[in-house]
Write a protein that holds these residues in place. Structure first.
Motif, PDB file in Angstrom:
ATOM      1  N   VAL A 120     -11.244   7.275   3.536  1.00 41.82           N
ATOM      2  CA  VAL A 120     -10.213   7.006   2.511  1.00 41.82           C
ATOM      3  C   VAL A 120     -10.409   5.543   2.221  1.00 41.82           C
ATOM      4  O   VAL A 120     -10.410   4.656   3.134  1.00 41.82           O
ATOM      5  N   LEU A 121     -10.584   5.011   0.916  1.00 38.09           N
ATOM      6  CA  LEU A 121     -10.836   3.641   0.347  1.00 38.09           C
ATOM      7  C   LEU A 121      -9.713   3.306  -0.365  1.00 38.09           C
ATOM      8  O   LEU A 121      -9.135   4.047  -1.155  1.00 38.09           O
ATOM      9  N   LEU A 122      -8.887   2.371   0.335  1.00 33.51           N
ATOM     10  CA  LEU A 122      -7.481   1.938  -0.201  1.00 33.51           C
ATOM     11  C   LEU A 122      -7.656   0.413  -1.062  1.00 33.51           C
ATOM     12  O   LEU A 122      -8.225  -0.315  -0.272  1.00 33.51           O
ATOM     13  N   GLY A 123      -7.143   0.538  -2.134  1.00 37.74           N
ATOM     14  CA  GLY A 123      -7.216  -0.799  -2.768  1.00 37.74           C
ATOM     15  C   GLY A 123      -5.644  -0.868  -3.158  1.00 37.74           C
ATOM     16  O   GLY A 123      -4.759  -0.226  -3.017  1.00 37.74           O
ATOM     17  N   SER A 124      -5.202  -1.780  -3.902  1.00 39.67           N
ATOM     18  CA  SER A 124      -5.913  -2.955  -4.063  1.00 39.67           C
ATOM     19  C   SER A 124      -4.972  -4.033  -4.461  1.00 39.67           C
ATOM     20  O   SER A 124      -3.716  -3.946  -4.789  1.00 39.67           O
ATOM     21  N   SER A 125      -5.505  -5.456  -4.460  1.00 41.53           N
ATOM     22  CA  SER A 125      -4.723  -6.708  -4.802  1.00 41.53           C
ATOM     23  C   SER A 125      -5.355  -7.494  -5.785  1.00 41.53           C
ATOM     24  O   SER A 125      -6.612  -7.219  -6.028  1.00 41.53           O
ATOM     25  N   ARG A 126      -4.401  -8.359  -6.394  1.00 42.33           N
ATOM     26  CA  ARG A 126      -5.257  -9.027  -7.537  1.00 42.33           C
ATOM     27  C   ARG A 126      -4.542 -10.584  -7.196  1.00 42.33           C
ATOM     28  O   ARG A 126      -3.342 -10.685  -7.349  1.00 42.33           O
ATOM     29  N   GLN A 127      -5.423 -11.512  -7.276  1.00 34.41           N
ATOM     30  CA  GLN A 127      -5.047 -12.884  -7.140  1.00 34.41           C
ATOM     31  C   GLN A 127      -6.091 -13.744  -7.952  1.00 34.41           C
ATOM     32  O   GLN A 127      -7.629 -13.697  -7.747  1.00 34.41           O
ATOM     33  N   TYR A 128      -5.689 -14.675  -8.709  1.00 39.15           N
ATOM     34  CA  TYR A 128      -6.399 -15.623  -8.985  1.00 39.15           C
ATOM     35  C   TYR A 128      -6.570 -16.886  -8.177  1.00 39.15           C
ATOM     36  O   TYR A 128      -5.796 -17.080  -7.358  1.00 39.15           O
ATOM     37  N   ASP A 129      -7.339 -17.789  -8.547  1.00 39.03           N
ATOM     38  CA  ASP A 129      -7.575 -19.287  -7.891  1.00 39.03           C
ATOM     39  C   ASP A 129      -7.801 -18.993  -6.293  1.00 39.03           C
ATOM     40  O   ASP A 129      -7.027 -19.763  -5.440  1.00 39.03           O
ATOM     41  N   ARG A 130      -8.408 -18.030  -5.671  1.00 39.82           N
ATOM     42  CA  ARG A 130      -8.706 -17.978  -4.454  1.00 39.82           C
ATOM     43  C   ARG A 130     -10.052 -18.359  -4.155  1.00 39.82           C
ATOM     44  O   ARG A 130     -10.937 -17.910  -4.812  1.00 39.82           O
ATOM     45  N   THR A 131     -10.362 -19.617  -3.168  1.00 41.87           N
ATOM     46  CA  THR A 131     -11.537 -19.922  -3.219  1.00 41.87           C
ATOM     47  C   THR A 131     -12.159 -19.300  -1.911  1.00 41.87           C
ATOM     48  O   THR A 131     -13.318 -18.987  -1.774  1.00 41.87           O
ATOM     49  N   SER A 132     -11.128 -18.843  -0.874  1.00 48.16           N
ATOM     50  CA  SER A 132     -11.927 -18.176   0.310  1.00 48.16           C
ATOM     51  C   SER A 132     -11.988 -16.897   0.161  1.00 48.16           C
ATOM     52  O   SER A 132     -11.132 -16.126  -0.650  1.00 48.16           O
ATOM     53  N   ASP A 133     -12.984 -16.237   0.761  1.00 46.58           N
ATOM     54  CA  ASP A 133     -12.971 -14.671   0.597  1.00 46.58           C
ATOM     55  C   ASP A 133     -12.759 -13.807   1.736  1.00 46.58           C
ATOM     56  O   ASP A 133     -12.795 -12.973   2.126  1.00 46.58           O
ATOM     57  N   GLU A 134     -11.868 -14.544   2.567  1.00 49.62           N
ATOM     58  CA  GLU A 134     -11.377 -14.296   3.882  1.00 49.62           C
ATOM     59  C   GLU A 134     -10.374 -13.091   3.495  1.00 49.62           C
ATOM     60  O   GLU A 134      -9.527 -13.155   2.577  1.00 49.62           O
ATOM     61  N   VAL A 135      -9.987 -12.189   4.406  1.00 47.29           N
ATOM     62  CA  VAL A 135      -9.037 -11.171   4.224  1.00 47.29           C
ATOM     63  C   VAL A 135      -7.472 -12.074   4.214  1.00 47.29           C
ATOM     64  O   VAL A 135      -7.556 -12.719   5.447  1.00 47.29           O
ATOM     65  N   GLU A 136      -6.761 -11.868   3.627  1.00 47.34           N
ATOM     66  CA  GLU A 136      -5.579 -12.699   3.647  1.00 47.34           C
ATOM     67  C   GLU A 136      -4.568 -11.632   4.286  1.00 47.34           C
ATOM     68  O   GLU A 136      -3.868 -10.742   3.770  1.00 47.34           O
ATOM     69  N   PRO A 137      -3.884 -11.808   5.414  1.00 45.79           N
ATOM     70  CA  PRO A 137      -2.925 -11.007   6.029  1.00 45.79           C
ATOM     71  C   PRO A 137      -1.592 -10.735   5.044  1.00 45.79           C
ATOM     72  O   PRO A 137      -1.203  -9.695   5.063  1.00 45.79           O
ATOM     73  N   ALA A 191      -1.162  -2.977  -6.127  1.00 44.45           N
ATOM     74  CA  ALA A 191      -0.803  -1.754  -6.525  1.00 44.45           C
ATOM     75  C   ALA A 191      -1.612  -0.711  -5.439  1.00 44.45           C
ATOM     76  O   ALA A 191      -2.497  -0.954  -5.042  1.00 44.45           O
ATOM     77  N   PHE A 192      -0.956   0.534  -5.525  1.00 40.99           N
ATOM     78  CA  PHE A 192      -1.455   1.559  -4.928  1.00 40.99           C
ATOM     79  C   PHE A 192      -2.478   2.297  -5.440  1.00 40.99           C
ATOM     80  O   PHE A 192      -2.448   2.661  -6.836  1.00 40.99           O
ATOM     81  N   ASN A 193      -3.729   2.126  -4.996  1.00 38.74           N
ATOM     82  CA  ASN A 193      -4.830   2.900  -5.431  1.00 38.74           C
ATOM     83  C   ASN A 193      -5.870   3.411  -4.449  1.00 38.74           C
ATOM     84  O   ASN A 193      -6.283   2.474  -3.578  1.00 38.74           O
ATOM     85  N   LEU A 194      -5.898   4.770  -4.389  1.00 34.90           N
ATOM     86  CA  LEU A 194      -6.549   5.345  -3.285  1.00 34.90           C
ATOM     87  C   LEU A 194      -7.865   5.993  -3.693  1.00 34.90           C
ATOM     88  O   LEU A 194      -7.648   6.826  -4.800  1.00 34.90           O
ATOM     89  N   GLN A 195      -8.795   6.089  -2.882  1.00 32.72           N
ATOM     90  CA  GLN A 195      -9.995   6.837  -3.304  1.00 32.72           C
ATOM     91  C   GLN A 195     -10.574   7.546  -2.199  1.00 32.72           C
ATOM     92  O   GLN A 195     -11.025   7.225  -1.262  1.00 32.72           O
ATOM     93  N   PRO A 196     -10.516   9.049  -2.223  1.00 32.81           N
ATOM     94  CA  PRO A 196     -11.205   9.783  -1.130  1.00 32.81           C
ATOM     95  C   PRO A 196     -12.783   9.655  -1.428  1.00 32.81           C
ATOM     96  O   PRO A 196     -13.277   9.987  -2.535  1.00 32.81           O
ATOM     97  N   ARG A 197     -13.453   9.257  -0.428  1.00 29.64           N
ATOM     98  CA  ARG A 197     -14.946   9.117  -0.385  1.00 29.64           C
ATOM     99  C   ARG A 197     -15.455  10.590  -0.022  1.00 29.64           C
ATOM    100  O   ARG A 197     -14.875  11.409   0.671  1.00 29.64           O
ATOM    101  N   PRO A 198     -16.609  11.015  -0.711  1.00 26.37           N
ATOM    102  CA  PRO A 198     -17.168  12.401  -0.486  1.00 26.37           C
ATOM    103  C   PRO A 198     -17.198  12.762   0.910  1.00 26.37           C
ATOM    104  O   PRO A 198     -17.040  14.058   1.380  1.00 26.37           O
ATOM    105  N   ASN A 199     -17.340  11.652   1.976  1.00 24.28           N
ATOM    106  CA  ASN A 199     -17.661  11.971   3.418  1.00 24.28           C
ATOM    107  C   ASN A 199     -15.996  12.000   4.014  1.00 24.28           C
ATOM    108  O   ASN A 199     -16.149  12.356   5.333  1.00 24.28           O
ATOM    109  N   GLY A 200     -15.122  11.961   3.319  1.00 25.08           N
ATOM    110  CA  GLY A 200     -14.005  12.178   3.943  1.00 25.08           C
ATOM    111  C   GLY A 200     -12.956  10.607   4.434  1.00 25.08           C
ATOM    112  O   GLY A 200     -11.907  10.601   4.706  1.00 25.08           O
TER     113      GLY A 200
END
Ligand SMILES: Cc1cc2nc3c(=O)[nH]c(=O)nc-3n(C[C@H](O)[C@H](O)[C@H](O)COP(=O)(O)OP(=O)(O)OC[C@H]3O[C@@H](n4cnc5c(N)ncnc54)[C@H](O)[C@@H]3O)c2cc1C
Ligand SMILES: Cc1cc2nc3c(=O)[nH]c(=O)nc-3n(C[C@H](O)[C@H](O)[C@H](O)COP(=O)(O)OP(=O)(O)OC[C@H]3O[C@@H](n4cnc5c(N)ncnc54)[C@H](O)[C@@H]3O)c2cc1C
Lengths: 373, 430
Positions: free
Chosen positions: A259-276, A248-257
């Motif tokens: 942009v923090l972008l989220g996010s995804s949701r997945q169950y049953d993932r053992t690895s904490d790698e970024v998944e392409p 889902a699109f979720n955007l947060q402007p940080r006070p220093n300018g």
């Protein structure tokens, strides 16, 4: 001598509980396996938001948000607290109807909100795609930087912090550390996030908390790119599908300018790698809402784990009659709800009137859920 | 997306990469070398407005004759080890490259340690200053101080002298006794001794200080003087510029991203033939530990021969490479950084330039990791490339792990890359 409370876990929830218990007159010791904010608290977004997936969730988030509000004047600069407000944007008529329904509901619950049409939305956030047809603006939602917020709450509590101590078992008045060492207290609070249930099982089923992986990306500074935390209303539709993954699109402007972008949701993932595959879906989703995002420089992508329960409400209360207290399972809202959680827990401990109905949060519901299959 | 395929991919066109490429190409392999910088040569052999050093010429000639293809201005931004694929970015955008084997020859980065005034204009990395000078920054007639640690200091100082600079001093933090013992151990390595003697000769007349390090760089808009502590005694020098470097740290970002294990010192762990723990991925040169050019050349040649399947040649090189590696370890011990350097920063010293973090905000925090989380040290656009090795020295531990992207990409490129990775995963899982 002051009664002694042992809090397990120095994430935002443990920190908030420590501060609240100290206020109630306890001498607090916080036991942390790694270091403060070693878990989900370092990975998430820090959006302090009123959410209404359920009546109970709105009570908890609304109460929590006003507790944050009360603290605002005291929060040091490094917590970067800003009243960014939230924009819930609608892409189609169904979502626009949801805007209106949410608006009406929020007003009955005393949550400020205002409706914006396509035109005024453009003037609020010029980079939003022009075909978005409206939005609900919730002006009193906040943004904070969680690791510093947790550190501040810990300092406020005056708690004795013991790091590098992994608790193996938690009981009503005692915790057991590795190698059979025991620590005694007048009460014990388990606030170890996704690792909480093993400390109290089998009183509660181990699988009552499941990690739910999320991806985030942060950009270099782009001051003025966005003013609000912007969330798609499709979130409501996509976020809680128990099977499969969602973005889902979720955007947060940080006070220093930044942009923090989220996010995804997945169950049953053992690895904490970024998944392409997930990263791609999440970014494409964001570009659909804000095409100009494509040009911003990304400096880091990472993942975090939300501690999710079956009904998406945290576990706040006593574990059985003989167990310790529990404050865990805050999924994607623990930064927001840490303060309300601590307030509720402390009133349950003191036996005073709770700030809101505690029953939906009772950890024992996990046993009922487990026996139903 | 554009795609290039070859037998061997080499990342980095410094001595190690060049040697690996030559070794494999001369054995008939199709070799592609990627380097983000313009031209071949790496840190020490790169030509700018000045010609490359004479030692480089035979290697550069051999490289040109080998048939290996070089792509300059081409930065590797991500990799998929299981599919022997690297993605790179050049002027035209993203590029997918695939190979049978990969040699990581990504070199090292300078270690900067913060001290009061180190962020003033005119204070530069020793290697950085040399690179700047090679690309045209005038050094002739300038009064330049050189401080920090390691053999690079002497090399840079000698280079500056040769190019007409007035070198005010060379301040080495290591004690003379330790270095003298190290030099004595070179007795059986006449070439190394000869190199040292040549450097010394070029630097005759330049004050060479030991147990000496910068206490403060002074100046308003630009450095104009520097204060040193030499054997605990303060000493002042007027300078136009200061070149500092406290040694090198292996550049392991790509290796880590590919899943290669590191050893206890933070270098990529390799076996006797330069293989990492990841199948068909080799590492050569500084990523496996700081050891200098000869070490890098040997390791490169070894990796290239091994990747090309020439076990016999690999075996011969392996013996020489082991000796070179021992030399590297001895070098590391001789120039080990002293405890006192942890006391260099004062409250106002900036430790993270991207995020403007001052030491007083970080001093009390327990570890590099907590410092990052609580102060944003290392969270900026350079992702800690400068401050994290310093923080590691000052606090211990690691602040974080490698996360994509290895270099800043636009969100659009990041999505394109993720999409291509996904496509490749689908293609190969079928
Ligand atoms: C991608 C993502 C986005 C999010 N966005 C938001 C948002 O916008 N707004 C919001 O309100 N929330 C958000 N959240 C949720 C929020 O981050 C979490 O709910 C919250 O941080 C949980 O805090 P915690 O203290 O319960 O757990 P944690 O932060 O996980 O803390 C638990 C602590 O306990 C310690 N511990 C574990 N086991 C033991 C043991 N055996 N002994 C001793 N110590 C132990 C751990 O080391 C850790 O420090 C997000 C989360 C994610 C992953
Ligand atoms: C609101 C917010 C804003 C943020 N903004 C930024 C930002 O602007 N820039 C930025 O860079 N980050 C930012 N972050 C992200 C943050 O610093 C981390 O990236 C986040 O904590 C989680 O990242 P990660 O999973 O990559 O874990 P990391 O932060 O990478 O931590 C990994 C852990 O693994 C350990 N570890 C890793 N490798 C090794 C190893 N080889 N040996 C031993 N231990 C190892 C480390 O000690 C560390 O504890 C932000 C976070 C938040 C909440």
């Amino acid at each position: 001598m002051k009664p002694r409370a042992l809090v397990i876990g120095a994430g935002i929830v443990g920190a908030a509980c420590a501060a609240e218990l100290a206020r109630a007159g306890f001498a607090v010791v916080v036991l942390e396996a790694a270091h403060p904010s070693a878990g989900a608290t370092a990975c998430g977004m820090g959006h302090v938001v009123a959410m209404d997936d359920s009546e109970a969730q709105l009570e908890l988030t609304r109460t929590s948000r006003s507790l944050w509000e009360e603290l605002l004047p005291e929060l040091p600069e490094n917590i970067e607290a800003t009243r960014a407000g939230t924009l819930w944007v609608a892409a189609d008529d169904e979502e626009l109807a949801a805007v209106h329904a949410k608006h009406a509901y929020y007003l009955t619950r005393g949550v400020n909100a205002e409706i914006h049409d396509q035109h005024s939305l453009r003037s609020l956030e010029p980079h939003l795609a022009p075909d978005l047809i409206g939005a609900l603006r919730v002006p009193d939602d906040l943004v904070v930087y969680p690791p510093c917020a947790a550190a501040w709450l810990l300092a406020l509590s005056g708690a004795e912090l013991r790091v590098g101590l992994a608790v193996e078992r938690a009981e009503a008045r005692r915790v057991l550390l590795h190698g059979g060492v025991a620590l005694e207290g007048d009460l014990v609070v388990v606030a170890a996030g996704e690792h909480s249930l093993p400390l109290v099982s089998p009183a509660l089923p181990l699988h009552g908390i499941k990690p739910r992986k999320g991806h985030l990306v942060i950009t270099d500074r782009a001051p003025g790119f966005a003013q609000h935390q912007i969330v798609e209303l499709g979130y409501l539709k996509s976020a809680h599908s128990h099977d499969g993954s969602s973005v889902a699109f979720n955007l947060q402007p940080r006070p220093n300018g930044q942009v923090l972008l989220g996010s995804s949701r997945q169950y049953d993932r053992t690895s904490d790698e970024v998944e392409p595959a997930m990263l791609r879906r999440m970014l494409e989703r964001a570009f659909r809402y804000m095409p100009k995002l494509r040009a911003l420089p990304a400096i880091r992508a990472w993942t975090g784990r939300r501690a999710a329960t079956h009904d998406h409400l945290p576990l706040i209360g006593k574990v059985g009659a003989e167990g310790p207290w529990l404050a865990a399972g805050h999924e994607g809202l623990g930064i927001t709800t840490s303060l309300g959680t601590a307030r509720l827990l402390s009133s349950l401990i003191a036996g005073t009137t709770p700030p809101f109905d505690p029953r939906p949060f009772d950890p024992q519901r996990l046993c009922a859920e487990a026996s139903h299959g | 997306m554009r795609e290039l395929a070859c037998d061997l991919l080499v990342v980095g066109a410094g001595p190690a990469g060049i040697a690996a490429a030559c070794a494999a190409a001369e054995r008939g392999k199709k070799v592609l070398v990627l380097d983000e910088n313009p031209g071949a040569g790496g840190q020490i052999w790169r030509a700018g407005t000045h010609a490359p050093p004479r030692a480089a010429e035979p290697w550069l000639a051999r490289f040109r004759a080998s048939g290996a293809e070089l792509r300059s201005g081409c930065a590797v931004v991500e990799g998929d080890a299981a599919r022997q694929t690297l993605w790179a970015q050049d002027a035209e955008g993203l590029l997918r490259t695939r190979a049978e084997s990969i040699v990581l020859a990504t070199g090292a980065r300078e270690l900067f340690l913060p001290f009061p005034g180190w962020t003033l204009p005119g204070v530069l990395g020793a290697g950085g200053l040399q690179a700047l000078a090679k690309s045209g920054w005038p050094v002739r007639g300038k009064k330049i101080g050189v401080a920090g640690s390691g053999p690079l200091l002497l090399a840079v100082a000698a280079w500056l002298v040769e190019h007409g600079a007035h070198v005010a001093f060379v301040a080495e933090q290591a004690p003379l006794g330790r270095l003298a013992r190290f030099a004595a151990s070179l007795a059986f390595q006449p070439r190394k001794l000869a190199q040292l003697a040549a450097l010394r000769w070029k630097l005759r007349g330049v004050p060479q200080l030991f147990s000496s390090w910068p206490v403060r760089a002074n100046g308003r808009a630009h450095i104009d003087s520097v204060e040193l502590a030499t054997d605990g005694e303060p000493q002042g020098f007027l300078v136009d510029a200061l070149a500092v470097g406290f040694g090198l740290v292996p550049e392991t970002a790509l290796a880590e991203q590919l899943g290669c294990a590191l050893d206890a010192s933070g270098a990529v762990a390799v076996d006797a033939e330069q293989r990492t723990n990841v199948e068909r991925i080799y590492a050569a040169g500084e990523p496996t530990g700081i050891g200098g050019v000869e070490n890098a050349l040997l390791q490169g040649e070894l990796a290239g021969a091994s990747a090309a399947g020439d076990a016999r040649a690999a075996h011969t090189f392996a013996r020489r490479a082991a000796r070179a590696r021992r030399f590297g370890r001895a070098l590391e011990r001789a120039f080990a950084l002293r405890e006192e350097l942890r006391e260099m920063p004062d409250d106002d010293t900036i430790v993270c330039r991207c995020e403007d973090v001052r030491w007083d905000a970080a001093r009390e925090l327990d570890s590099a990791r907590e410092t990052k989380l609580q102060t944003r040290c290392g969270m900026g656009p350079c992702q800690g490339r400068v401050c994290q090795p310093a923080l590691h020295f000052l606090k211990g531990g690691r602040a974080d792990r490698r996360r994509p992207p290895l270099l800043p990409l636009t969100l659009g490129e990041l999505a394109e890359l993720a999409a291509d990775r996904t496509t490749l995963e689908h293609e190969t899982s079928r």
